[in-house]
Design an enzyme around this catalytic site. Structure first.
Site, short mmCIF file in Angstrom:
data_model
loop_
_atom_site.label_atom_id
_atom_site.label_comp_id
_atom_site.label_asym_id
_atom_site.label_seq_id
_atom_site.Cartn_x
_atom_site.Cartn_y
_atom_site.Cartn_z
N TRP A 9 0.92 -1.31 -0.10
CA TRP A 9 -0.01 -0.18 0.02
C TRP A 9 0.70 1.22 0.17
O TRP A 9 0.64 2.18 -0.84
CB TRP A 9 -0.97 -0.07 1.24
CG TRP A 9 -2.07 -1.35 1.09
CD1 TRP A 9 -2.08 -2.07 2.08
CD2 TRP A 9 -3.00 -1.06 -0.01
NE1 TRP A 9 -3.35 -2.86 1.66
CE2 TRP A 9 -3.65 -2.54 0.45
CE3 TRP A 9 -3.35 -0.74 -1.07
CZ2 TRP A 9 -4.88 -2.99 -0.43
CZ3 TRP A 9 -4.28 -1.29 -1.96
CH2 TRP A 9 -5.02 -2.24 -1.76
N ASP B 109 -1.70 7.04 5.83
CA ASP B 109 -2.74 6.40 5.64
C ASP B 109 -3.00 5.35 6.75
O ASP B 109 -2.10 4.39 7.18
CB ASP B 109 -2.07 5.33 4.27
CG ASP B 109 -3.13 4.18 4.06
OD1 ASP B 109 -4.10 3.92 4.83
OD2 ASP B 109 -3.07 3.41 3.20
N LYS C 148 -12.12 -1.17 6.82
CA LYS C 148 -11.56 -2.21 7.68
C LYS C 148 -11.77 -1.98 9.12
O LYS C 148 -11.75 -3.09 9.96
CB LYS C 148 -9.74 -1.76 7.85
CG LYS C 148 -9.31 -1.76 6.11
CD LYS C 148 -8.92 -3.01 5.53
CE LYS C 148 -8.82 -2.99 4.15
NZ LYS C 148 -7.60 -2.12 3.73
C1 LIG Z 1 -7.09 -1.75 2.34
C2 LIG Z 1 -5.97 -0.71 2.21
C3 LIG Z 1 -5.92 0.21 1.10
C4 LIG Z 1 -6.78 0.24 0.02
O1 LIG Z 1 -7.94 0.70 0.37
P1 LIG Z 1 -9.04 0.96 -0.83
O2 LIG Z 1 -10.18 1.62 -0.02
O3 LIG Z 1 -9.55 -0.62 -1.21
O4 LIG Z 1 -8.52 1.70 -1.87
C5 LIG Z 1 -4.89 1.26 1.43
N1 LIG Z 1 -4.16 1.21 2.45
C6 LIG Z 1 -4.22 0.12 3.50
C7 LIG Z 1 -3.23 0.27 4.56
C8 LIG Z 1 -5.30 -0.92 3.36
O5 LIG Z 1 -5.05 -1.48 4.38
#
Ligand SMILES: *Cc1c(COP(=O)(O)O)cnc(C)c1O
Length: 357
Positions: A100, A167, A191
């Protein structure tokens, strides 16, 4: 309905109460006689959900007045582009702790000068690099606080001489965060705070408007701050469920209370991984994630992997297959995953060990 213990990485387990209230709202939203997915987002009934959701974010995470929170479609992956579009002028650094993080860096490279300040790619990202110097001339430093795929987590808010952007897709609201230390915190809701379809952006307002590039209207965070996340039609249903999830979190006692539960769940599961002769953890112990617990079969037991997977499935475990880049197993134990499910997985691991004594 079949009793399952859901450990999927995202979308994932949500509080039952949030799901029940969503089902009700699909029948009749706030007594309007209209399903929540059919109500105009320009009604006062909808605006009250939006306001409540924003307030809950601010209250639960203790967001200072210097920051605003907006809810947008496009997921964390579009967030990677928002970061670069809105904050990259001369140079940015990324802490490369997983796929990511790498994807986030790619978007920045597409727009300007960005590089990995440190990386743990050499060992399939099983630790968080430390002790790197942060140059003072960066526009920002980007970190991924929880690496969903590898089960590593940055357990504290870094001290950074430059604006810090994080993030926090997979550990937001799982532990207290000092929001004042961040220029932006963002992530997908799916999540820990809701269903897919909505992403959150907590933005330090006075840092916007500093780049010289033209920012397309929809990619300009200012547009969405000014529009109260309703510049265009928001993902109404996802926001509704996110709001219900946050209401549940508040009822649990908020973030400090849920952090205690999260720690207890993680200790129970890591404790079993370390004790059980059949398994071993993959992440560096000091960087172990409280949200995604990655483990593989112990040395010499590799051939039993499929058998354990089938055994766990027969006991109601679902979503424990590890990401293909790590292999083995991953149990995602986000806020809404109950202790009971973690205990069930631990019991299952114990039983499997007994079977092979
Ligand atoms: C799942 C995830 C993403 C991607 O998320 P999307 O909403 O599917 O674009 C980005 N960063 C992390 C840390 C993630 O766990």
């Amino acid at each position: 309905m079949k009793k399952v213990h859901n450990f999927t990485a995202g979308p994932c387990a949500l509080p039952q109460q949030a799901i029940d209230n969503a089902i009700e709202a699909l029948k009749d939203f706030k007594g309007t006689g209209i399903p929540v997915i059919s109500i105009s987002h320009r009604t006062k009934e909808w605006e009250s959900v939006m306001d409540e959701c924003r307030s809950l974010w601010k209250e639960l995470l203790n967001i200072p007045d210097t920051h605003e929170v907006v809810f947008l479609g496009g997921g964390a992956s579009l967030g990677f582009l928002y970061v670069a579009m809105n904050f990259l002028e001369n140079k940015a650094a990324y802490l490369e702790t997983g796929v990511w993080a790498k994807k986030a860096l790619k978007e920045a490279k597409g727009l300007g000068n960005a590089y990995a300040i440190a990386s743990s790619a050499d060992t399939v990202y099983n630790y968080i690099p430390k002790g790197f110097e942060i140059p003072s001339d960066l526009d920002y430093l980007h970190v991924t606080t929880n690496n969903t795929i590898y089960g590593t987590e940055l357990h504290e808010d870094l001290d950074s001489p430059v604006p810090l952007i994080a993030d926090m897709s997979s550990d937001i609201m799982s532990r207290p965060v000092d929001v004042s230390k961040y220029a932006m915190i963002y992530g997908g809701a799916q999540k820990n705070v809701g269903p897919a379809g909505v992403a959150f952006f907590i933005v330090k307002k006075d840092l916007l408007g500093k780049v010289s590039r033209y920012i397309p209207t929809m990619l300009n965070l200012q547009t969405h701050i000014d529009g109260g996340s309703m510049f265009n039609t928001p993902p109404v249903f996802s926001i509704f469920v996110m709001n219900e999830t946050l209401k549940w979190l508040k009822e649990q006692g908020g973030i400090e209370a849920i952090q205690k539960v999260n720690k207890a769940k993680a200790e129970l599961l890591y404790g079993e991984i370390d004790r059980n002769s059949m398994f071993r953890g993959t992440a560096a112990v000091e960087d172990r994630s409280l949200m995604n617990v990655c483990f593989v079969m112990a040395e010499g037991k590799e051939t039993l992997q499929d058998e354990f997977m089938a055994f766990a499935k027969s006991k109601g475990m679902t979503g424990i297959k590890g990401h293909r880049s790590v292999g083995g197993f991953r149990a995602s134990i986000y806020n809404a995953c109950p202790m009971e499910s973690v205990q069930a997985l631990v019991d299952c691991m114990k039983e499997f060990e007994q079977l092979h004594k």
